[in-house]
Design a protein around this motif. Sequence first.
Motif, short mmCIF file in Angstrom:
data_model
loop_
_atom_site.label_atom_id
_atom_site.label_comp_id
_atom_site.label_asym_id
_atom_site.label_seq_id
_atom_site.Cartn_x
_atom_site.Cartn_y
_atom_site.Cartn_z
N ASP A 1 4.53 -0.26 9.08
CA ASP A 1 4.16 0.77 9.92
C ASP A 1 2.59 1.07 9.95
OD1 ASP A 1 4.35 1.95 7.53
OD2 ASP A 1 5.88 3.40 8.06
N GLU B 1 -6.20 3.09 3.81
CA GLU B 1 -5.85 1.31 3.86
C GLU B 1 -4.63 1.25 4.21
OE1 GLU B 1 -7.80 -0.85 0.78
OE2 GLU B 1 -9.75 -0.18 1.27
N ILE C 1 3.26 -12.00 3.82
CA ILE C 1 3.07 -12.06 2.43
C ILE C 1 3.28 -10.60 1.59
CG2 ILE C 1 0.76 -10.93 2.64
CD1 ILE C 1 -0.09 -13.05 0.16
N LYS C 2 4.45 -10.79 0.63
CA LYS C 2 4.78 -9.47 -0.10
C LYS C 2 4.37 -9.53 -1.38
CE LYS C 2 9.25 -9.56 2.41
NZ LYS C 2 10.73 -10.02 2.49
N GLY C 3 4.52 -8.14 -1.79
CA GLY C 3 3.72 -7.64 -2.96
C GLY C 3 4.70 -7.39 -4.24
N ARG C 4 4.23 -6.84 -5.20
CA ARG C 4 5.20 -6.53 -6.44
C ARG C 4 6.46 -5.67 -6.07
NH1 ARG C 4 6.51 -7.67 -11.38
NH2 ARG C 4 4.50 -8.39 -11.71
N ASP C 5 6.29 -4.88 -5.30
CA ASP C 5 7.44 -3.97 -4.78
C ASP C 5 8.45 -4.69 -3.74
OD1 ASP C 5 5.62 -3.94 -2.76
OD2 ASP C 5 5.26 -1.86 -3.07
N ARG D 1 -6.33 4.74 -0.69
CA ARG D 1 -5.10 3.98 -0.79
C ARG D 1 -4.18 4.44 0.35
NH1 ARG D 1 -1.36 1.73 -4.66
NH2 ARG D 1 -2.48 2.79 -6.28
N GLU D 2 -4.18 5.31 0.71
CA GLU D 2 -3.28 5.70 1.76
C GLU D 2 -4.05 5.39 3.23
OE1 GLU D 2 -1.41 9.69 1.73
OE2 GLU D 2 -1.28 9.45 4.02
N LEU E 1 2.40 -6.48 1.92
CA LEU E 1 1.21 -6.13 1.83
C LEU E 1 0.44 -5.27 2.74
CD1 LEU E 1 -1.03 -8.72 -0.60
CD2 LEU E 1 0.37 -6.74 -1.19
N LEU F 1 -4.90 -6.51 4.30
CA LEU F 1 -4.54 -6.32 2.99
C LEU F 1 -3.84 -7.55 2.61
CD1 LEU F 1 -3.22 -2.56 3.08
CD2 LEU F 1 -5.48 -3.43 2.43
N SER F 2 -3.54 -8.48 3.37
CA SER F 2 -3.04 -9.72 2.82
C SER F 2 -4.08 -10.63 2.34
CB SER F 2 -2.50 -10.36 3.87
OG SER F 2 -3.04 -10.49 5.14
N GLY F 3 -5.31 -10.33 2.31
CA GLY F 3 -6.42 -10.87 1.83
C GLY F 3 -7.58 -11.60 2.66
#
Lengths: 450, 402
Positions: A356, A318, A344-348, A315-316, A352, A331-333
């Motif tokens: 940084d 990536e 593009i933004k995720g749940r939090d 996870r870290e 994505l 990571l945006s797909g």
Amino acid sequence: MSGCPFNHEPAEAPDGGTQPAAVGPHRRGVSRRGLFSLAGVGGVGAVAGLAAGYLSHDAVAAVAAPAGSGSNVVPFYGERQAGIITPTQDRLHMAAFDVTIEDRAAVIQLLKDWTAAAEAMTTGRTTGATGAVDGSYDAPPEDTGEALDLAAGKLTLTFGFGPGLFEKDLKPRFGLEGRRPGALIDLPHFPGDALQPERTGGDIVVQACADDPQVAVHAIRNLARIGFGKVRVRWSQLGFGRTSSTSRAQATARNLFGFKDGTANLKSEDAAPLDEHVWATAGTHPGEAWMAGGSYLVSRRIRMHIEIWDRTSLREQEGLIGRTKGVGAPLSGGEEFTAPDFAIKGRDGEPLIPIDSHVRLAHADQNNGVKMLRRGYNYTDGSDGLGHLDAGLFFIAFVKDPRTHYVPMQMAMAKSDKLALEYLKHTGSGLFAVPPGIKAGGFIGEGLFA
Amino acid sequence: MPGTTLPKITLPKIASRSRKSLAIVAAAAAVPMVLTGCTDNTKSPGASASAGPIQVTSTKTECKVSTGSVPSGNLSFAVKNEGTEITEFYLLAEDGLRIVGEVENIGPGLTRNLVITAPAGKYTTACKPGMQGDGIRAAFEVTDSGNKTVDADFQKLVDTGVQQYTAYVKDQTEQLVTGTKAFADAYAAGDASKARELYAATRMHWERIEPVAESFGDLDPKLDAREADLEPGQEWTGWHRAEKDLFPPAGYTALTATERAKIATQLVADTEELGKRTRTVVLSADKLGNGAKELLDEVARGKVTGEEEIWSHTDLWDFQANVDGARIAFENLKPALAQKDAALATSLDEKFAALQAELKKHAKGDGFAYYTELSPAEVQQLAALVDALGEPLSKLTSAVVL
């Protein structure tokens, strides 16, 4: 020939007199493959049957396709130097030299000698008039010989000039006053730099790339030998495993963090972007016009803390890179070559692709649209004495102007890139003005010394 | 100085950096499940012949799960987003409310793994394309494989560990503020020998909680930047600015009294701000586990190489403090870890002890030998023990959080 440095023997000039050699490309140097072909054809008694068969076959091939025109030869002469947009070879040997003399004529002669040797080696021939085995029995051979019977291996030799060639202790050298290009700056200190003087700088750099490490090492070794007494190797670096592709025909390679590197690199097929981002122009003052059609080479030896990286969660990893480790998709797909979507933004509510992450900070969209052509290599220089590999990325990039195309990006990365902060350390650095290509009969840097 | 340089370490002693590392932890904390490549369910007795990760395909309208029933143990879901929006996948308890495991932020086209430990029972799976609404749900069953599942008290053990560590951070921060004031007073007053004496011991409070302290990206560079970390034009403040002044290299021009006072005042102000902010830090098990790993990384990167305290050479104080911080985090999680992976707990106990024993050899009075007094062999031995501990310690988070 003994005691006769490479190419310094008087050569017959057209007028029948003698003059320092400015010898054409086909005058000297024995074809490495040709040499052995002859041995095969001649049926040298000592050659075993199998080898003779192989060599005979080679001889046929040599007749059909003489050395210098094979698919493993990258043309040395041309409008641009080879080794910039040439599809990245597998191996690197780069060396930076300090010029140890102050004699302009001697430097010009060295550049001529290097030009001739480089042309010979890139076409698979040996250096010197007599090569590795055809000289005096009582003299050391002119070519060191370890590349005999090896193909040219797509060897390219790319030359560049560092600030130290133009100025030393604030005084101009070699009559080059006013010739230092404005873009050939002294790089600033970037946060976190841990540069070692013995891995940094240099007056002249030579990048040898080949598909065979022995061919690349042979090239640098012979150039260094030719230069003894005039130049001294300041640092050199071996690289394996290209970490970027410079052609759409190449797959994206992986760096030592296990991630695809160079997905968004400029490619040799991108003519217009190359003009925009890689090829230098005549500059703003007349003295630097010799750089038109050249480029600027940035080299950075980037130590990777790979043992610590290997203890880091996927996870870290990536998140630090901004791409998936498997296919290299942002990571945006999407897939590897899908354009990253930084918005593009995720749940939090966070993007994505983290703010940084390496991909975001290095991306043209975050750097005024500037791009660079990277030709980096993985390196491993043994271990560091604490049980950790001294390994990382030998970063090489060619840019139109480092002031706009490298410094701002590297400053941003050094300040904000978590990958750089936690897992990287820059231990060597260099910036070199890479002149344009050479025409047959000319020599490297001819424009500068004109 | 004899014995100060290792034979193959030719790197200049310029500090490596580390900051904001907890931000990564914080991001991870948003999703408490650690995703690993574990696929224990593939090996569980009774697993179907087509075992492997449970395949989940999420589209705009569907949430296909390759099987509706698996034996208990570690479950691995490979969730592929075949839609065009960001999706999420949840494993919910039978009530359809309690989240047993989740994986968020799967971009279109990407595949993410969710690995969790689930006891036998009835569950609900849900994909949430677009991260909206209740999601596309289906029933899911975990049958009893006979494998011992975790104790019901597990979460309590974790919570207790986190509370203990939170208290530890608070205590260390308070001591840091107090100690910094004393140091700053001595330094500002020009009492260099007292300031030198307090320097390393006071910094230990910082180094013990470094991952938490570093999570404040604005304060960390003000307090802990090394000279090499600076960007052109950046003002240099904090501990290492004072360090250079107190342990000056040859040719160094000492700061004036006014400059010293300014550094001291700023150091106290920034440390007090840090103290204020840490009071509201919310910790969790993964923060403890990752923080412990990061502390060992710090040791490996900067302390065992002598790069952190380039002028004072008090790296072993920092070394000890980093190990303290990591060990406390581990020990707070140990009761929970013992339930999940007793062998890992034992291994970590042994390796902490071995490293501590080696460090103790270099204790001197209330402190330690200077880094420059260590022989190459001694540094190598410390580095080997740090690696021996660092590797299993990197597995702590996933072992506890899984």
